[in-house]
Design an enzyme around this catalytic site. Structure first.
Site, PDB file in Angstrom:
ATOM      1  N   HIS A  83       0.862  -1.193   0.000  1.00 17.02           N
ATOM      2  CA  HIS A  83       0.000   0.000   0.000  1.00 17.02           C
ATOM      3  C   HIS A  83       0.894   1.238   0.000  1.00 17.02           C
ATOM      4  CE1 HIS A  83      -3.601   2.349   2.020  1.00 17.02           C
ATOM      5  NE2 HIS A  83      -2.923   3.091   1.199  1.00 17.02           N
ATOM      6  N   GLU A 137       0.782   7.670  -3.579  1.00 18.31           N
ATOM      7  CA  GLU A 137       1.580   7.321  -2.395  1.00 18.31           C
ATOM      8  C   GLU A 137       2.884   8.124  -2.365  1.00 18.31           C
ATOM      9  OE1 GLU A 137       0.627   5.251   0.234  1.00 18.31           O
ATOM     10  OE2 GLU A 137      -1.269   5.537  -0.800  1.00 18.31           O
ATOM     11  N   HIS A 178       3.178  10.537   0.777  1.00 17.39           N
ATOM     12  CA  HIS A 178       4.121  10.022   1.771  1.00 17.39           C
ATOM     13  C   HIS A 178       5.585  10.100   1.325  1.00 17.39           C
ATOM     14  CE1 HIS A 178       0.724   8.449   4.102  1.00 17.39           C
ATOM     15  NE2 HIS A 178       0.230   7.937   2.973  1.00 17.39           N
TER      16      HIS A 178
HETATM   17  P1  5GP Z   1      -7.437   5.458   7.338  1.00 22.31           P
HETATM   18  O1  5GP Z   1      -8.173   6.632   7.856  1.00 22.31           O
HETATM   19  O2  5GP Z   1      -8.156   4.691   6.277  1.00 22.31           O
HETATM   20  O3  5GP Z   1      -6.822   4.594   8.391  1.00 22.31           O
HETATM   21  O4  5GP Z   1      -6.178   6.055   6.580  1.00 22.31           O
HETATM   22  C1  5GP Z   1      -6.321   6.877   5.470  1.00 22.31           C
HETATM   23  C2  5GP Z   1      -4.955   7.331   5.026  1.00 22.31           C
HETATM   24  O5  5GP Z   1      -4.336   8.138   6.028  1.00 22.31           O
HETATM   25  C3  5GP Z   1      -3.961   6.207   4.790  1.00 22.31           C
HETATM   26  O6  5GP Z   1      -4.107   5.615   3.555  1.00 22.31           O
HETATM   27  C4  5GP Z   1      -2.658   6.940   4.932  1.00 22.31           C
HETATM   28  O7  5GP Z   1      -2.359   7.671   3.762  1.00 22.31           O
HETATM   29  C5  5GP Z   1      -2.952   7.877   6.058  1.00 22.31           C
HETATM   30  N1  5GP Z   1      -2.601   7.258   7.340  1.00 22.31           N
HETATM   31  C6  5GP Z   1      -3.419   6.565   8.194  1.00 22.31           C
HETATM   32  N2  5GP Z   1      -2.755   6.172   9.287  1.00 22.31           N
HETATM   33  C7  5GP Z   1      -1.481   6.593   9.128  1.00 22.31           C
HETATM   34  C8  5GP Z   1      -0.313   6.489   9.934  1.00 22.31           C
HETATM   35  O8  5GP Z   1      -0.298   5.924  11.022  1.00 22.31           O
HETATM   36  N3  5GP Z   1       0.806   7.057   9.427  1.00 22.31           N
HETATM   37  C9  5GP Z   1       0.839   7.701   8.234  1.00 22.31           C
HETATM   38  N4  5GP Z   1       1.991   8.220   7.832  1.00 22.31           N
HETATM   39  N5  5GP Z   1      -0.240   7.824   7.458  1.00 22.31           N
HETATM   40  C10 5GP Z   1      -1.381   7.280   7.892  1.00 22.31           C
HETATM   41  P1  5GP Z   2      -4.228   6.545   1.261  1.00 23.18           P
HETATM   42  O1  5GP Z   2      -5.228   5.507   1.636  1.00 23.18           O
HETATM   43  O2  5GP Z   2      -2.815   6.086   1.157  1.00 23.18           O
HETATM   44  O3  5GP Z   2      -4.418   7.886   1.861  1.00 23.18           O
HETATM   45  O4  5GP Z   2      -4.634   6.849  -0.230  1.00 23.18           O
HETATM   46  C1  5GP Z   2      -4.717   5.838  -1.140  1.00 23.18           C
HETATM   47  C2  5GP Z   2      -5.257   6.430  -2.418  1.00 23.18           C
HETATM   48  O5  5GP Z   2      -4.907   5.542  -3.444  1.00 23.18           O
HETATM   49  C3  5GP Z   2      -6.759   6.576  -2.415  1.00 23.18           C
HETATM   50  O6  5GP Z   2      -7.090   7.699  -3.201  1.00 23.18           O
HETATM   51  C4  5GP Z   2      -7.203   5.306  -3.076  1.00 23.18           C
HETATM   52  O7  5GP Z   2      -8.413   5.449  -3.773  1.00 23.18           O
HETATM   53  C5  5GP Z   2      -6.077   5.060  -4.050  1.00 23.18           C
HETATM   54  N1  5GP Z   2      -5.861   3.633  -4.309  1.00 23.18           N
HETATM   55  C6  5GP Z   2      -5.703   3.116  -5.531  1.00 23.18           C
HETATM   56  N2  5GP Z   2      -5.530   1.792  -5.450  1.00 23.18           N
HETATM   57  C7  5GP Z   2      -5.572   1.464  -4.143  1.00 23.18           C
HETATM   58  C8  5GP Z   2      -5.440   0.232  -3.448  1.00 23.18           C
HETATM   59  O8  5GP Z   2      -5.256  -0.850  -4.018  1.00 23.18           O
HETATM   60  N3  5GP Z   2      -5.506   0.294  -2.101  1.00 23.18           N
HETATM   61  C9  5GP Z   2      -5.707   1.465  -1.441  1.00 23.18           C
HETATM   62  N4  5GP Z   2      -5.759   1.436  -0.104  1.00 23.18           N
HETATM   63  N5  5GP Z   2      -5.846   2.640  -2.071  1.00 23.18           N
HETATM   64  C10 5GP Z   2      -5.777   2.643  -3.410  1.00 23.18           C
END
Ligand code: 5GP
Ligand code: 5GP
Length: 232
Positions: free
Chosen positions: A43, A122, A126
């Protein structure tokens, strides 16, 4: 050039189980390269603070990027994100890694079907906050996944994909600790029938991006004592 990477303490290397990503009410879509293997997929590699930071902490760090956002939301930041003015990912920078990336970092979201768009997102969110550079960021992520094959580590412990078996969360954690040498955090999600599934594994990496470390922060992770690893 002045580095605009922010201070951070460690990385999370996050891998998603495709069976769990797909078994949700939202569902999933395969990338334009076809159905990925029944294997964990990357991811992202996420720079992280060991302690959430206030605006004051960030000013002391001299971290300008992303600060406007903190001020606006008046919120603590628990990790840096979108550094270096959203520097876009260049395909030429990762040309030699494309085959490995397609196989190990496939997109499953129903968006464009292009895994490159996932890698770009990503990188922007990040990777720009790491000190690794574009090639280094993707090479490091692939390297950790190759060195520690989570699918094989779990299978060696008898934890294999199944639509009816459940596994103790503790045995999953133990298998990963024994197989990789380090503790990891686990995140679960819910399947369409409400079952608790192993969704993502968060391994921790030192800030140089070189070695695994024991994860310094506990994670709630939404799991239960017993979880499923659905087939993909
Ligand atoms: P979710 O709210 O689905 O847990 O996370 C949404 C997004 O927030 C993740 O895909 C990631 O980009 C960011 N994120 C969530 N938890 C963490 C964390 O512990 N560290 C970092 N660097 N990013 C995070
Ligand atoms: P994050 O969850 O790291 O903040 O953001 C992930 C972003 O990449 C979201 O906009 C999500 O729609 C896109 N994305 C594309 N492919 C994938 C996948 O396979 N897994 C996840 N978690 N996010 C994906």
């Amino acid at each position: 050039a002045v580095s605009s990477a922010e201070e951070f303490d460690f990385f999370y290397l996050v891998q998603q189980w495709p069976g769990s990503f797909c078994d949700t009410t939202k569902g999933c879509c395969f990338p334009d390269t076809g159905k990925p293997a029944a294997d964990f997929g990357i991811h992202g590699l996420w720079p992280n603070y060991a302690k959430c930071k206030t605006r004051h902490d960030l000013l002391l760090d001299g971290a300008a990027p992303g600060l406007e956002m903190v001020t606006k939301r008046k919120k603590k930041k628990c990790w840096p994100e979108f550094c270096n003015n959203g520097e876009p990912l260049k395909i030429a920078a990762i040309a030699d890694l494309l085959k490995q990336l397609e196989a190990n970092w496939p997109t499953l979201a129903c968006k464009s079907g292009k895994s490159f768009d996932f890698w770009s997102q990503e990188w922007k969110k990040h990777g720009t906050c790491s000190d690794l550079g574009q090639h280094g960021y993707f090479a490091a992520s692939l390297g950790f996944k190759a060195r520690h094959n989570l699918t094989a580590i779990l299978a060696d412990a008898g934890i294999v994909p199944s639509d009816d078996k459940t596994y103790f969360l503790s045995s999953i954690k133990d298998a990963i600790r024994e197989g990789t040498g380090f503790t990891a955090n686990i995140e679960c999600n819910r399947g369409v029938d409400g079952e608790t599934q192993l969704f993502q594994v968060y391994q921790c990496v030192d800030r140089a991006g070189e070695n695994l470390i024991d994860c310094p922060l506990p994670m709630t992770g939404n799991c239960k004592d017993r979880v499923q690893l659905p087939a993909f």
